[in-house]
Write an enzyme that holds these catalytic residues in place. Structure first.
Site, mmCIF file in Angstrom:
data_model
loop_
_atom_site.group_PDB
_atom_site.id
_atom_site.type_symbol
_atom_site.label_atom_id
_atom_site.label_comp_id
_atom_site.label_asym_id
_atom_site.label_seq_id
_atom_site.Cartn_x
_atom_site.Cartn_y
_atom_site.Cartn_z
ATOM 1 N N ASP A 83 3.865 -0.629 -12.333
ATOM 2 C CA ASP A 83 3.701 -1.093 -10.951
ATOM 3 C C ASP A 83 3.434 -2.602 -10.917
ATOM 4 O O ASP A 83 2.648 -3.122 -11.710
ATOM 5 C CB ASP A 83 2.506 -0.333 -10.335
ATOM 6 C CG ASP A 83 2.526 -0.346 -8.824
ATOM 7 O OD1 ASP A 83 3.609 -0.405 -8.232
ATOM 8 O OD2 ASP A 83 1.424 -0.271 -8.225
ATOM 9 N N GLU A 135 10.694 -5.784 -4.767
ATOM 10 C CA GLU A 135 9.862 -5.935 -3.556
ATOM 11 C C GLU A 135 10.261 -7.181 -2.803
ATOM 12 O O GLU A 135 10.491 -8.240 -3.380
ATOM 13 C CB GLU A 135 8.367 -6.000 -3.906
ATOM 14 C CG GLU A 135 7.497 -6.211 -2.656
ATOM 15 C CD GLU A 135 6.003 -6.019 -2.865
ATOM 16 O OE1 GLU A 135 5.608 -5.356 -3.843
ATOM 17 O OE2 GLU A 135 5.230 -6.521 -2.033
ATOM 18 N N HIS A 181 -2.916 -3.019 0.627
ATOM 19 C CA HIS A 181 -3.550 -2.410 -0.547
ATOM 20 C C HIS A 181 -5.061 -2.293 -0.323
ATOM 21 O O HIS A 181 -5.661 -3.157 0.295
ATOM 22 C CB HIS A 181 -3.326 -3.289 -1.787
ATOM 23 C CG HIS A 181 -1.931 -3.227 -2.328
ATOM 24 N ND1 HIS A 181 -1.170 -4.341 -2.549
ATOM 25 C CD2 HIS A 181 -1.155 -2.181 -2.690
ATOM 26 C CE1 HIS A 181 0.004 -3.988 -3.045
ATOM 27 N NE2 HIS A 181 0.048 -2.679 -3.133
ATOM 28 N N GLY A 210 0.446 0.686 -0.520
ATOM 29 C CA GLY A 210 -0.770 0.732 0.291
ATOM 30 C C GLY A 210 -0.876 2.033 1.065
ATOM 31 O O GLY A 210 -1.244 2.043 2.242
ATOM 32 N N SER A 212 -3.008 4.430 0.766
ATOM 33 C CA SER A 212 -4.375 4.955 0.987
ATOM 34 C C SER A 212 -4.878 4.629 2.381
ATOM 35 O O SER A 212 -4.744 3.482 2.837
ATOM 36 C CB SER A 212 -5.338 4.341 -0.034
ATOM 37 O OG SER A 212 -4.973 4.733 -1.325
HETATM 38 P P1 13P Z 1 -3.522 1.664 -2.258
HETATM 39 O O1 13P Z 1 -4.518 1.312 -3.323
HETATM 40 O O2 13P Z 1 -3.854 1.041 -0.942
HETATM 41 O O3 13P Z 1 -3.255 3.115 -2.182
HETATM 42 O O4 13P Z 1 -2.130 0.965 -2.681
HETATM 43 C C1 13P Z 1 -1.535 1.353 -3.870
HETATM 44 C C2 13P Z 1 -0.293 0.586 -4.137
HETATM 45 O O5 13P Z 1 0.472 0.287 -3.240
HETATM 46 C C3 13P Z 1 -0.031 0.222 -5.531
HETATM 47 O O6 13P Z 1 1.179 -0.437 -5.679
#
Ligand code: 13P
Length: 282
Positions: A83, A135, A181, A210, A212
């Site tokens: 990632d 991205e 994020h 992001g 979460s």
């Molecule tokens: P979160 O930590 O907000 O879930 O985002 C994770 C992410 O997008 C990692 O690339």
């Protein structure tokens, strides 16, 4: 055991008009939590590992070995993805170690440089059957050292997205449409109109970072409009850490290994909830 190319999992998501979660892993038990969740719900699992996670699991070889062992009894396809890498060498190391997918994040670079850099990774990865995510646009908040403040100006431009995908040959594209994020300070409002405009001109699966804390109805609206992979890190880590804290504060708590399966199960429940949210009937 061989990891599935992430591209194949995203093609399945497209066919079924759902999104698949991409979950952080930092340890054997966090990998096992997602694999058990996926196997119970018959949902493929994508693991996202930034270089912080890779360092925690003994480098690329250690991460590959850890996730493979956790996946020994998996009954669904499993992809292992690097990632937000900013480095060609790091992508090459991950591929050599056995990763099935890498993300070259050139989003902080000028457009032409992002294209050239991303294409270099595509040229390395594709002959080996490895998936590449690119991205374009910046997530508000922190992405590594980059802090983005403005909301809409930083979001992905549809015409640029089309050109970026055509010229780089990436297999999927992370777009910026209003998520962030980490934990949200103010409730997010996804720019679904922007997503629709991108989806209309880009023919690869789209990725939402992001994941979460993003409200379920907004997440599901994004899936209706082309999002096929949703990254979730903070929520998994929150489930893990909160469970340690809760267990440690419970009456009669003893310092022994009994805490670990409980923490694994807390992550597993969180992940199952996300998997169900992402494959709702539209
Ligand atoms: P979160 O930590 O907000 O879930 O985002 C994770 C992410 O997008 C990692 O690339």
């Amino acid at each position: 055991m061989k990891f599935a190319p992430m591209k194949e999992i995203l093609e399945l998501a497209e066919e079924r008009q759902v999104a698949y979660g991409a979950f952080v892993t930092v340890s054997f038990d966090s990998a096992l939590a997602a694999i058990e969740a996926g196997s119970e719900l018959n949902v493929p699992v994508i693991f996202i590992t930034g270089n912080d996670c890779v360092a925690l699991m003994g480098g690329f070889e250690g991460t590959v070995e850890t996730v493979k062992r956790a996946a020994a009894n998996a009954t669904v396809p499993i992809a292992l993805h690097l990632d937000h890498s900013k480095s060609f060498e790091e992508c090459a190391q991950a591929i050599n170690a056995g990763y099935s997918s890498v993300m070259l994040d050139g989003s902080s670079l000028p457009f032409e440089e992002n294209i050239a850099f991303t294409k270099k990774v595509v040229d390395l990865a594709h002959p080996l059957g490895i998936t590449v995510e690119g991205e374009l646009g910046k997530l508000v908040g922190e992405e590594g050292d980059l802090v983005v403040k403005g909301p809409e100006a930083a979001q992905t431009d549809p015409a640029e997205a089309k050109e970026f995908v055509e010229r780089t040959g990436v297999d999927c594209l992370a777009v910026s449409i209003g998520t962030q994020h980490g934990h949200y300070i103010a409730a997010p409002k996804l720019n679904i109109e922007r997503l629709k405009a991108i989806h209309a001109v880009v023919d690869v699966p789209l990725v939402l970072h992001g994941g979460s804390g993003t409200p379920a109805e907004q997440v599901q609206e994004s899936i209706r409009n082309g999002i096929r992979k949703i990254n979730v890190a903070t929520d998994v880590l929150t489930a893990m850490i909160d469970e340690y804290v809760a267990q440690a504060g419970a009456p009669g708590f003893k310092y022994n290994t009994a805490i670990y399966p409980k923490v694994k199960d807390a992550m597993k429940e969180l992940i199952k909830g996300k998997m169900n949210q992402f494959r709702f009937e539209s």
